[in-house]
Write a protein that holds these residues in place. Structure first.
Motif, PDB file in Angstrom:
ATOM      1  N   ARG A 144       0.844  -1.197   0.000  1.00 25.41           N
ATOM      2  CA  ARG A 144       0.000   0.000   0.000  1.00 25.41           C
ATOM      3  C   ARG A 144       0.879   1.246   0.000  1.00 25.41           C
ATOM      4  NH1 ARG A 144      -4.079  -1.863   4.767  1.00 25.41           N
ATOM      5  NH2 ARG A 144      -5.333  -3.316   3.538  1.00 25.41           N
ATOM      6  N   PHE A 145       0.876   1.933  -1.139  1.00 24.78           N
ATOM      7  CA  PHE A 145       1.727   3.113  -1.242  1.00 24.78           C
ATOM      8  C   PHE A 145       1.043   4.336  -0.630  1.00 24.78           C
ATOM      9  CE2 PHE A 145       3.723   0.421  -4.366  1.00 24.78           C
ATOM     10  CZ  PHE A 145       5.060   0.657  -4.110  1.00 24.78           C
ATOM     11  N   THR A 146       0.761   4.249   0.655  1.00 25.12           N
ATOM     12  CA  THR A 146       0.209   5.395   1.378  1.00 25.12           C
ATOM     13  C   THR A 146       1.276   5.841   2.369  1.00 25.12           C
ATOM     14  OG1 THR A 146      -0.723   3.931   3.028  1.00 25.12           O
ATOM     15  CG2 THR A 146      -2.145   4.529   1.191  1.00 25.12           C
ATOM     16  N   PRO A 147       1.202   7.090   2.854  1.00 21.17           N
ATOM     17  CA  PRO A 147       2.198   7.518   3.857  1.00 21.17           C
ATOM     18  C   PRO A 147       2.277   6.558   5.036  1.00 21.17           C
ATOM     19  CG  PRO A 147       0.905   9.378   3.118  1.00 21.17           C
ATOM     20  CD  PRO A 147       0.300   8.179   2.472  1.00 21.17           C
ATOM     21  N   ALA A 148       1.115   6.107   5.506  1.00 20.60           N
ATOM     22  CA  ALA A 148       1.110   5.188   6.651  1.00 20.60           C
ATOM     23  C   ALA A 148       1.821   3.881   6.293  1.00 20.60           C
ATOM     24  CB  ALA A 148      -0.324   4.916   7.089  1.00 20.60           C
ATOM     25  N   GLY A 149       1.573   3.375   5.057  1.00 21.88           N
ATOM     26  CA  GLY A 149       2.194   2.133   4.628  1.00 21.88           C
ATOM     27  C   GLY A 149       3.707   2.259   4.544  1.00 21.88           C
ATOM     28  N   ILE A 150       4.167   3.400   4.034  1.00 20.31           N
ATOM     29  CA  ILE A 150       5.618   3.585   3.872  1.00 20.31           C
ATOM     30  C   ILE A 150       6.303   3.753   5.229  1.00 20.31           C
ATOM     31  CG2 ILE A 150       7.355   5.149   2.929  1.00 20.31           C
ATOM     32  CD1 ILE A 150       5.284   5.612   0.594  1.00 20.31           C
ATOM     33  N   ILE A 151       5.656   4.503   6.132  1.00 22.78           N
ATOM     34  CA  ILE A 151       6.223   4.655   7.481  1.00 22.78           C
ATOM     35  C   ILE A 151       6.274   3.293   8.179  1.00 22.78           C
ATOM     36  CG2 ILE A 151       5.806   5.644   9.776  1.00 22.78           C
ATOM     37  CD1 ILE A 151       4.644   8.106   8.302  1.00 22.78           C
ATOM     38  N   ALA A 152       5.179   2.533   8.047  1.00 25.14           N
ATOM     39  CA  ALA A 152       5.159   1.196   8.651  1.00 25.14           C
ATOM     40  C   ALA A 152       6.266   0.339   8.073  1.00 25.14           C
ATOM     41  CB  ALA A 152       3.798   0.547   8.429  1.00 25.14           C
ATOM     42  N   GLY A 153       6.562   0.524   6.771  1.00 24.57           N
ATOM     43  CA  GLY A 153       7.638  -0.227   6.138  1.00 24.57           C
ATOM     44  C   GLY A 153       8.977   0.049   6.799  1.00 24.57           C
ATOM     45  N   PHE A 154       9.275   1.316   7.025  1.00 23.72           N
ATOM     46  CA  PHE A 154      10.550   1.660   7.670  1.00 23.72           C
ATOM     47  C   PHE A 154      10.597   1.122   9.101  1.00 23.72           C
ATOM     48  CE2 PHE A 154      10.938   4.907   4.315  1.00 23.72           C
ATOM     49  CZ  PHE A 154      12.232   4.604   3.929  1.00 23.72           C
ATOM     50  N   ARG A 155       9.483   1.293   9.828  1.00 26.37           N
ATOM     51  CA  ARG A 155       9.479   0.820  11.215  1.00 26.37           C
ATOM     52  C   ARG A 155       9.581  -0.698  11.265  1.00 26.37           C
ATOM     53  NH1 ARG A 155       4.573   3.078  14.187  1.00 26.37           N
ATOM     54  NH2 ARG A 155       5.542   1.947  15.893  1.00 26.37           N
ATOM     55  N   TYR A 156       8.965  -1.337  10.253  1.00 26.93           N
ATOM     56  CA  TYR A 156       9.063  -2.792  10.173  1.00 26.93           C
ATOM     57  C   TYR A 156      10.520  -3.225  10.069  1.00 26.93           C
ATOM     58  CZ  TYR A 156       9.159  -7.278   7.798  1.00 26.93           C
ATOM     59  OH  TYR A 156       9.461  -8.551   7.432  1.00 26.93           O
ATOM     60  N   TYR A 157      11.289  -2.542   9.194  1.00 27.90           N
ATOM     61  CA  TYR A 157      12.683  -2.946   9.049  1.00 27.90           C
ATOM     62  C   TYR A 157      13.512  -2.650  10.292  1.00 27.90           C
ATOM     63  CZ  TYR A 157      12.422  -5.117   4.651  1.00 27.90           C
ATOM     64  OH  TYR A 157      12.121  -6.027   3.689  1.00 27.90           O
ATOM     65  N   GLY A 158      13.188  -1.538  10.978  1.00 33.09           N
ATOM     66  CA  GLY A 158      13.862  -1.269  12.249  1.00 33.09           C
ATOM     67  C   GLY A 158      13.636  -2.399  13.240  1.00 33.09           C
ATOM     68  N   TYR A 159      12.375  -2.782  13.375  1.00 29.88           N
ATOM     69  CA  TYR A 159      11.998  -3.868  14.290  1.00 29.88           C
ATOM     70  C   TYR A 159      12.642  -5.187  13.856  1.00 29.88           C
ATOM     71  CZ  TYR A 159       8.841  -6.904  16.951  1.00 29.88           C
ATOM     72  OH  TYR A 159       8.325  -7.837  17.795  1.00 29.88           O
ATOM     73  N   PHE A 160      12.631  -5.417  12.535  1.00 29.52           N
ATOM     74  CA  PHE A 160      13.180  -6.652  11.985  1.00 29.52           C
ATOM     75  C   PHE A 160      14.657  -6.817  12.351  1.00 29.52           C
ATOM     76  CE2 PHE A 160      15.567  -8.606   8.505  1.00 29.52           C
ATOM     77  CZ  PHE A 160      14.952  -9.830   8.426  1.00 29.52           C
TER      78      PHE A 160
END
Lengths: 112, 170, 86
Positions: free
Chosen positions: B60-76
């Motif tokens: 989902r190319f929404t701001p929320a989706g992209i932010i979640a993507g970055f936070r996901y990789y941090g958590y990962f």
């Protein structure tokens, strides 16, 4: 500045290799195939990623290509681990007697 | 899964962009011949494998989706480090303290790519390995089984990643 | 100084390679060998990157990438093949 980056790179290389060593140790010591896969998949992923990061510190011009190898490994390593674990379970490979539960075997109605 | 025509073209375009990005990263320079070869080959592959999955399929190319993507990789990456130290602690201990087992957990994720990413993430996080996926059920091998109860295991193993992936893929 | 660290990393990775090789030789099942082989190839990728650093030749990285790709496909293919048996 360059010297500091070089030192960081060298230390990253050594720490990456150390994780590979733990992985090798886990591979030898773990009692059954599932635990061995776990030891192998996790440590090789982080170990290689750290090595790649270290190489990127020593040779910044290679950064993109090293990143590409890293991205590739993040995706393929867990997939091969899962395929191997799945194959081992389907073949009914012996699990260690320490095993507590196996919901998958229960759901499939295996005898073992 | 029934997909509309427009979403299929969207997937093809996304696959093309991903392939092109990888090609340019591999070459590392922008020149006319490299661009032409990359475009042709990426286009052919994107059209041939339009039903396949790639990283941005269903993203989902929404701001929320992209932010979640970055936070996901941090958590990962945090979890990846934790899992390696935990594993090192186990294999270095002479007694080898493990209590393995395969437990069943459930995911709320609906998209194919979301589930695939979840399975991959679980494999790389502390003491867990995805053995089999059947619809919403995942079978996880644990080095140390904390609880054989489905709800408790789901909360412990799945929910951390799920909260990010839910925003990213749904 | 950095050369010493690179050499040290290569030695540690070498020990890891030998340990994985022990598992490869011990087995006991064929899938255990495939698991060990998978780890061996990833360690080999580390070796290729270290070799690229020591020799200062970026072209080795392409070798590492292609090797990663081929070994991944190889492991998947062998695992699928073994899955079908008994």
């Amino acid at each position: 500045m360059g010297l500091i980056l070089d030192m960081i790179g060298g230390l990253l290389l050594v720490s990456g290799a150390s994780f590979l060593l733990f992985g090798g140790l886990g591979l030898v010591r773990m009692p059954d195939i599932f635990n061995r896969i776990q030891a192998g998949a996790k440590t090789t992923t982080l170990g290689t990623l750290l090595t790649l990061a270290g190489a990127a510190c020593l040779q910044p011009a290679w950064g993109l290509k090293l990143l590409l190898i890293g991205v590739f490994l993040i995706f393929t390593n867990p997939v091969s681990a899962q395929v191997l674990a799945n194959a081992a379970h389907r073949r009914g490979t012996q699990k260690t007697p320490l095993t507590k539960v196996d919901h998958l075997a229960e759901d499939r109605g295996d005898k073992s | 899964m029934d997909k509309g025509k427009s979403s299929k073209w969207r997937d093809t375009a996304i696959l093309f962009a991903t392939l092109m990005l990888f090609w340019l990263m591999l070459e590392g320079k922008l020149e006319a011949d490299i661009l032409i070869v990359g475009t042709v080959v990426s286009l052919v592959i994107a059209l041939l494998y339009r039903d396949g999955l790639s990283f941005f399929t269903e993203f989902r190319f929404t701001p929320a989706g992209i932010i979640a993507g970055f936070r996901y990789y941090g958590y990962f990456f945090k979890e990846l480090f934790k899992s390696n130290f935990a594993l090192a602690a186990i294999v270095l201990r002479p007694s080898l303290p493990i209590a393995p087992g395969i437990v069943k957990v459930r995911t709320k994720l609906k998209s194919r790519m979301g589930r695939l990413m979840l399975a991959n993430s679980i494999t790389l996080t502390p003491g867990t390995l995805t053995v089999e996926m059947e619809g919403e059920w995942l079978y996880i091998h644990c080095v140390t089984v904390a609880s054989a109860d489905i709800e408790a295991a789901t909360a412990e193993i799945v929910s951390g990643f799920e909260s990010y992936l839910e925003v990213m893929y749904g | 100084m950095v050369d010493v660290l690179v050499t040290l990393a290569a030695i540690i990775a070498g020990v890891a390679f030998l340990l994985a090789l022990v598992r490869f030789l011990l087995g006991p099942t064929r899938l255990d060998r495939v698991v060990a082989f998978d780890v061996l190839t990833v360690i080999a990728i580390t070796f290729i990157v270290l070799a690229a650093l020591i020799e200062g030749r970026g072209i080795y990285l392409d070798v590492a990438l292609v090797y990663a790709l081929l070994s991944f496909l190889g492991v998947i293919a062998v695992a699928r093949y073994l899955e079908g048996r008994d």
